[in-house]
Design a protein around this motif. Sequence first.
Motif, short mmCIF file in Angstrom:
data_model
loop_
_atom_site.label_atom_id
_atom_site.label_comp_id
_atom_site.label_asym_id
_atom_site.label_seq_id
_atom_site.Cartn_x
_atom_site.Cartn_y
_atom_site.Cartn_z
N MET A 110 0.84 -1.18 0.00
CA MET A 110 0.00 0.00 0.00
C MET A 110 0.89 1.24 0.00
O MET A 110 1.84 1.33 0.76
CB MET A 110 -0.89 -0.01 1.25
N ARG A 111 0.53 2.16 -0.86
CA ARG A 111 1.22 3.45 -0.88
C ARG A 111 0.20 4.54 -0.57
O ARG A 111 -0.96 4.43 -0.95
CB ARG A 111 1.83 3.72 -2.25
N LEU A 112 0.66 5.56 0.12
CA LEU A 112 -0.18 6.71 0.41
C LEU A 112 0.44 7.93 -0.23
O LEU A 112 1.63 8.20 -0.05
CB LEU A 112 -0.31 6.91 1.93
N VAL A 113 -0.36 8.66 -0.98
CA VAL A 113 0.09 9.88 -1.63
C VAL A 113 -0.59 11.04 -0.90
O VAL A 113 -1.81 11.08 -0.78
CB VAL A 113 -0.30 9.89 -3.12
N GLU A 114 0.24 11.95 -0.41
CA GLU A 114 -0.27 13.08 0.37
C GLU A 114 -0.18 14.36 -0.44
O GLU A 114 0.72 14.52 -1.25
CB GLU A 114 0.56 13.25 1.64
N GLY A 115 -1.11 15.26 -0.17
CA GLY A 115 -1.04 16.55 -0.83
C GLY A 115 -2.29 17.37 -0.62
O GLY A 115 -3.17 17.01 0.16
N ILE A 116 -2.33 18.47 -1.33
CA ILE A 116 -3.48 19.37 -1.29
C ILE A 116 -4.19 19.23 -2.64
O ILE A 116 -3.57 19.36 -3.69
CB ILE A 116 -3.05 20.84 -1.07
N ALA A 117 -5.49 18.98 -2.57
CA ALA A 117 -6.28 18.87 -3.79
C ALA A 117 -7.16 20.10 -3.92
O ALA A 117 -7.79 20.52 -2.95
CB ALA A 117 -7.14 17.61 -3.75
N ASP A 118 -7.19 20.66 -5.10
CA ASP A 118 -8.09 21.77 -5.42
C ASP A 118 -9.16 21.17 -6.32
O ASP A 118 -8.94 20.97 -7.51
CB ASP A 118 -7.33 22.89 -6.11
N ILE A 119 -10.31 20.86 -5.73
CA ILE A 119 -11.34 20.10 -6.43
C ILE A 119 -12.53 21.00 -6.77
O ILE A 119 -13.21 21.51 -5.89
CB ILE A 119 -11.80 18.91 -5.56
N ALA A 120 -12.75 21.17 -8.07
CA ALA A 120 -13.89 21.95 -8.54
C ALA A 120 -15.09 21.02 -8.78
O ALA A 120 -16.23 21.42 -8.61
CB ALA A 120 -13.54 22.69 -9.82
N ASP A 121 -14.80 19.77 -9.18
CA ASP A 121 -15.83 18.80 -9.50
C ASP A 121 -15.41 17.45 -8.91
O ASP A 121 -14.46 16.83 -9.40
CB ASP A 121 -15.98 18.72 -11.02
N VAL A 122 -16.09 17.03 -7.86
CA VAL A 122 -15.72 15.78 -7.17
C VAL A 122 -15.80 14.60 -8.12
O VAL A 122 -14.89 13.76 -8.15
CB VAL A 122 -16.61 15.55 -5.92
N ASP A 123 -16.87 14.51 -8.90
CA ASP A 123 -17.02 13.37 -9.82
C ASP A 123 -15.86 13.30 -10.81
O ASP A 123 -15.35 12.21 -11.09
CB ASP A 123 -18.35 13.44 -10.56
N ALA A 124 -15.44 14.43 -11.34
CA ALA A 124 -14.34 14.46 -12.30
C ALA A 124 -13.03 14.05 -11.62
O ALA A 124 -12.25 13.27 -12.20
CB ALA A 124 -14.20 15.85 -12.92
N PHE A 125 -12.80 14.53 -10.41
CA PHE A 125 -11.58 14.18 -9.67
C PHE A 125 -11.55 12.68 -9.38
O PHE A 125 -10.56 12.00 -9.65
CB PHE A 125 -11.50 14.98 -8.38
N VAL A 126 -12.64 12.16 -8.86
CA VAL A 126 -12.73 10.74 -8.54
C VAL A 126 -12.61 9.89 -9.81
O VAL A 126 -11.98 8.83 -9.81
CB VAL A 126 -14.02 10.43 -7.76
N SER A 127 -13.18 10.36 -10.89
CA SER A 127 -13.09 9.65 -12.17
C SER A 127 -11.64 9.57 -12.65
O SER A 127 -11.19 8.51 -13.11
CB SER A 127 -13.95 10.36 -13.21
N ARG A 128 -10.89 10.67 -12.52
CA ARG A 128 -9.47 10.66 -12.92
C ARG A 128 -8.69 9.65 -12.07
O ARG A 128 -7.86 8.90 -12.59
CB ARG A 128 -8.86 12.05 -12.79
N LEU A 129 -8.97 9.62 -10.77
CA LEU A 129 -8.29 8.66 -9.91
C LEU A 129 -8.69 7.23 -10.28
O LEU A 129 -7.85 6.32 -10.28
CB LEU A 129 -8.61 8.92 -8.43
N GLY A 130 -9.95 7.03 -10.62
CA GLY A 130 -10.42 5.72 -11.05
C GLY A 130 -9.73 5.26 -12.33
O GLY A 130 -9.39 4.07 -12.48
#
Length: 167
Positions: A1-21
């Motif tokens: 398992m790896r954990l990536v830390e940072g600050i996310a600037d999210i305008a659209d949750v669905d789009a962000f989650v989709s990119r991660l998917g």
Amino acid sequence: MRLVEGIADIADVDAFVSRLGEVGAAHGVTVQAFDARYVVSRAHLERAVELADRALERGENVARDRGVEILLYAAGRRQIDQALTLGVSVGTHPVVVLVDAEGGDAAAEREAAAAVRAELAPEETLGAFDEERVRAYFDVGDRELAAVAGTVEDVVLERVALLDVEK
């Protein structure tokens, strides 16, 4: 398992989650984002992965998606809508993104983690949880905290483990 830390600037949750998917699908790994203000430690997410995998193996899972099942355990909840509080939301927030290959494929995890890093402004966020927010979400009162020989982290880890008992 790896954990990536940072600050996310999210305008659209669905789009962000989709990119991660898409990153997860491209590398054959599970990618799940968490609001870092609720994640008390690496152990919190490690335990959630362990318990989610066990539930999936036994056919006792609530969610069809492994990432969502991990989120449920991390949240200590069986209702997805309640667990989503630990996920990401619109705005600029500290996040921890879990990247995990079920079979332990380190190369796939490493490549996926690099792709996830591109989505975030780098910053250490793990361990800098918001104690008030965590205590409110997990319903950790002063009396309970005084009664245990531990910390807020210990109580949260107990809540995660107790989810199996509450099924």
